[in-house]
Design an enzyme around this catalytic site. Structure first.
Site, short mmCIF file in Angstrom:
data_model
loop_
_atom_site.label_atom_id
_atom_site.label_comp_id
_atom_site.label_asym_id
_atom_site.label_seq_id
_atom_site.Cartn_x
_atom_site.Cartn_y
_atom_site.Cartn_z
N VAL A 1 0.84 -1.20 0.00
CA VAL A 1 0.00 0.00 0.00
C VAL A 1 0.87 1.25 0.00
O VAL A 1 1.97 1.27 0.57
CB VAL A 1 -0.95 0.01 1.22
CG1 VAL A 1 -1.90 -1.18 1.18
CG2 VAL A 1 -0.16 0.03 2.53
N ASN B 1 0.97 -6.77 7.72
CA ASN B 1 2.30 -6.20 7.49
C ASN B 1 2.17 -4.78 6.96
O ASN B 1 1.52 -4.55 5.95
CB ASN B 1 3.07 -7.06 6.49
CG ASN B 1 4.53 -6.68 6.38
OD1 ASN B 1 4.89 -5.50 6.41
ND2 ASN B 1 5.39 -7.67 6.24
N LEU C 1 4.10 -3.05 5.28
CA LEU C 1 4.68 -2.90 3.96
C LEU C 1 3.91 -3.68 2.90
O LEU C 1 4.27 -3.64 1.72
CB LEU C 1 6.14 -3.37 3.96
CG LEU C 1 7.08 -2.64 4.92
CD1 LEU C 1 8.48 -3.21 4.82
CD2 LEU C 1 7.08 -1.14 4.64
N GLU C 2 2.86 -4.36 3.32
CA GLU C 2 2.05 -5.12 2.36
C GLU C 2 0.61 -4.57 2.36
O GLU C 2 0.37 -3.50 1.83
CB GLU C 2 2.12 -6.61 2.68
CG GLU C 2 3.55 -7.15 2.54
CD GLU C 2 3.67 -8.64 2.79
OE1 GLU C 2 2.91 -9.41 2.18
OE2 GLU C 2 4.53 -9.04 3.61
N MET C 3 -0.32 -5.27 2.99
CA MET C 3 -1.70 -4.77 3.00
C MET C 3 -1.94 -3.72 4.08
O MET C 3 -2.91 -2.96 4.01
CB MET C 3 -2.67 -5.94 3.18
CG MET C 3 -2.72 -6.86 1.98
SD MET C 3 -3.93 -8.17 2.21
CE MET C 3 -3.99 -8.85 0.55
#
Length: 350
Positions: free
Chosen positions: A112, A152, A154-156
Site C-alpha cells: 500500500v 504487514n 509494507l504489504e496490506m
C-alpha cells in the site's frame, strides 16, 4: 569464485539399497510373466513405472485435491478483492498473480502507498504442499499465513478489526459467510476460506510429472540428462518430494559464505529461520523453495538477487554443493527445470 571443499555425501545419487532392491524386484517380476506379448509388455511397463516411483526422489503432483468447493469459491473472491488492504488498493493477487506463476516477478513486492517489501515474494502455487509457509517458516499452515501479509505495514497494512468490519458491511460477504460458517465473519473463517482456495492452486501434469508416471518421451533427452545430473550432483538432497522442495530447511551457503560474497549489508530478511528461533545455528537457514514452475518465477532466492534461471543454477551449485558447473551442465539442468512447468486448472501457465 574461490575453491570450495566439496561434500562427498552431496555428490552421491539418492538411490538407496532399498530402492535398488525394489527396482530389481520389479524387473525380476517382469521376466516371470507368461501370456500374450502385448500383455507382457503392458505389465512390464507398469512394473518399471511403479519401481521408478518407489525409488525416485521426486513424485508427481496429484491432479486434484479435496476441498470445500463453496468455501474455496469464497476464498477465491477474497484472494482477488482489495477490500482486505488498508486503502483498498492491494489484493492477495497483486503479489501473487496466478497468470505469472503465482508471483509478481519483482525482487521485492510493492504494498500500500508504494511501500517496498523486505523479501522476495514466493509463489502461492502448490503452497499447500509446503511443510511450512514463508521463507523463515514462521507459519505452520496456510490459515496461519494469512495474517502475515494482511497486517504487514509494507504489504496490506490492515488489521483484523477493520477487515471484519468491511466484510460485515458488505451484504453479499455477510450472507455468504453466514451460510458457510456458523461463526459468520471472523479472522478464523476468513483465513479458512482463503486457505481452501489456495489449496486448489496446484499445477499438475508438467511434462516431468508425465515422465514420472511412465511417459518416457514426455521430456526430451536434454531434460532427462539434466534430471540425472540433478540427482548425481546432490540437488535432490534438498529439492525432493512432491513439491521438489518446500519440505525442509537448509542453510544458504553450505559450502561457502554467500552473504560475504554478495557484497551487500546483511539485513533482517537475510537471517532466515534465526528470526523465529533465535538460535545461532538457524542464522541464514531458510525453507527450501519448491522448484515447480521455477522457469516462470524469476528473480530467485529470498533476496531476489538472481535475475535468471541460469544465474540461480550457478549460485546454487557453488554455494550449496561446492561445484562449478560446465556450460553443458547448466544447459541440461535448465532443460530439466523447464520441464517442471505444469498446468493450472487445465491450462498452461505462461
Amino acid at each position: 569464485m574461490p575453491a570450495v571443499k566439496r561434500s562427498f555425501s552431496s555428490l552421491l545419487p539418492p538411490l538407496t539399497v532399498a530402492g535398488l532392491i525394489a527396482l530389481s524386484a520389479g524387473l525380476l517380476l517382469s521376466l516371470t510373466w507368461r501370456g500374450a506379448p502385448e500383455e507382457n509388455s503392458r505389465k512390464a511397463t507398469t512394473a518399471l513405472t511403479e519401481g521408478m516411483r518407489r525409488t525416485e526422489p521426486l513424485s508427481p503432483l496429484p491432479r486434484s485435491v479435496e476441498v470445500d468447493t463453496s468455501k474455496a469459491a469464497l476464498g477465491e473472491r477474497l484472494f482477488h478483492d482489495p477490500i482486505l488492504s488498508r486503502d483498498h488498493t492491494i489484493s492477495c493477487a497483486s503479489c501473487h498473480p496466478l497468470n505469472q506463476g503465482g508471483t509478481d516477478r519483482r525482487a521485492r513486492s510493492i504494498g500500500v502507498a508504494g511501500a517496498v517489501g523486505t523479501i522476495n515474494t514466493p509463489t502461492v502455487l502448490n503452497s499447500a504442499f509446503n511443510v511450512v509457509q514463508f521463507w523463515d517458516g514462521r507459519a505452520a499452515t496456510l490459515e496461519e499465513q494469512v495474517s502475515g501479509p494482511l497486517t504487514n505495514p509494507l504489504e496490506m497494512a490492515s488489521n483484523w478489526m477493520d477487515v471484519i468490519a468491511r466484510l460485515t458491511a458488505d451484504r453479499d460477504y455477510h450472507e455468504r459467510f453466514n451460510l458457510l460458517y456458523p461463526a459468520g465473519i471472523t479472522p478464523a473463517t476468513v483465513a479458512d476460506a482463503l486457505a481452501q482456495f489456495e489449496r486448489t492452486l496446484i499445477t499438475p501434469d508438467a511434462p516431468f510429472d508425465r515422465y514420472l508416471r511412465g511417459e518416457h518421451d514426455a521430456i526430451g533427452e536434454d531434460a532427462r540428462e539434466g534430471y540425472q545430473r540433478f540427482k548425481d550432483y546432490g540437488c535432490a538432497s534438498c529439492h525432493q518430494g512432491i513439491n521438489i522442495g518446500g519440505n525442509m530447511f537448509q542453510r544458504f551457503g553450505v559450502m561457502g559464505d554467500y552473504f560475504a560474497a554478495r557484497q551487500r549489508a546483511v539485513e533482517d530478511a537475510d537471517l532466515g529461520r534465526f528470526t523465529v528461533t533465535g538460535r545461532e545455528e538457524d542464522r541464514h537457514v531458510f525453507k527450501v523453495p519448491s522448484l515447480r514452475n521455477i522457469a516462470l518465477t524469476a528473480p530467485y532466492f529470498h533476496d531476489g538477487s538472481a535475475a535468471t534461471l541460469d544465474e540461480a543454477v550457478v549460485v546454487m551449485a557453488w554455494y550449496q554443493l561446492g561445484r562449478e558447473l560446465s556450460v553443458e551442465d547448466r544447459r541440461v539442468l535448465i532443460a530439466f527445470l523447464n520441464s517442471l512447468t505444469g498446468q493450472l486448472r487445465g491450462e498452461a501457465i505462461r
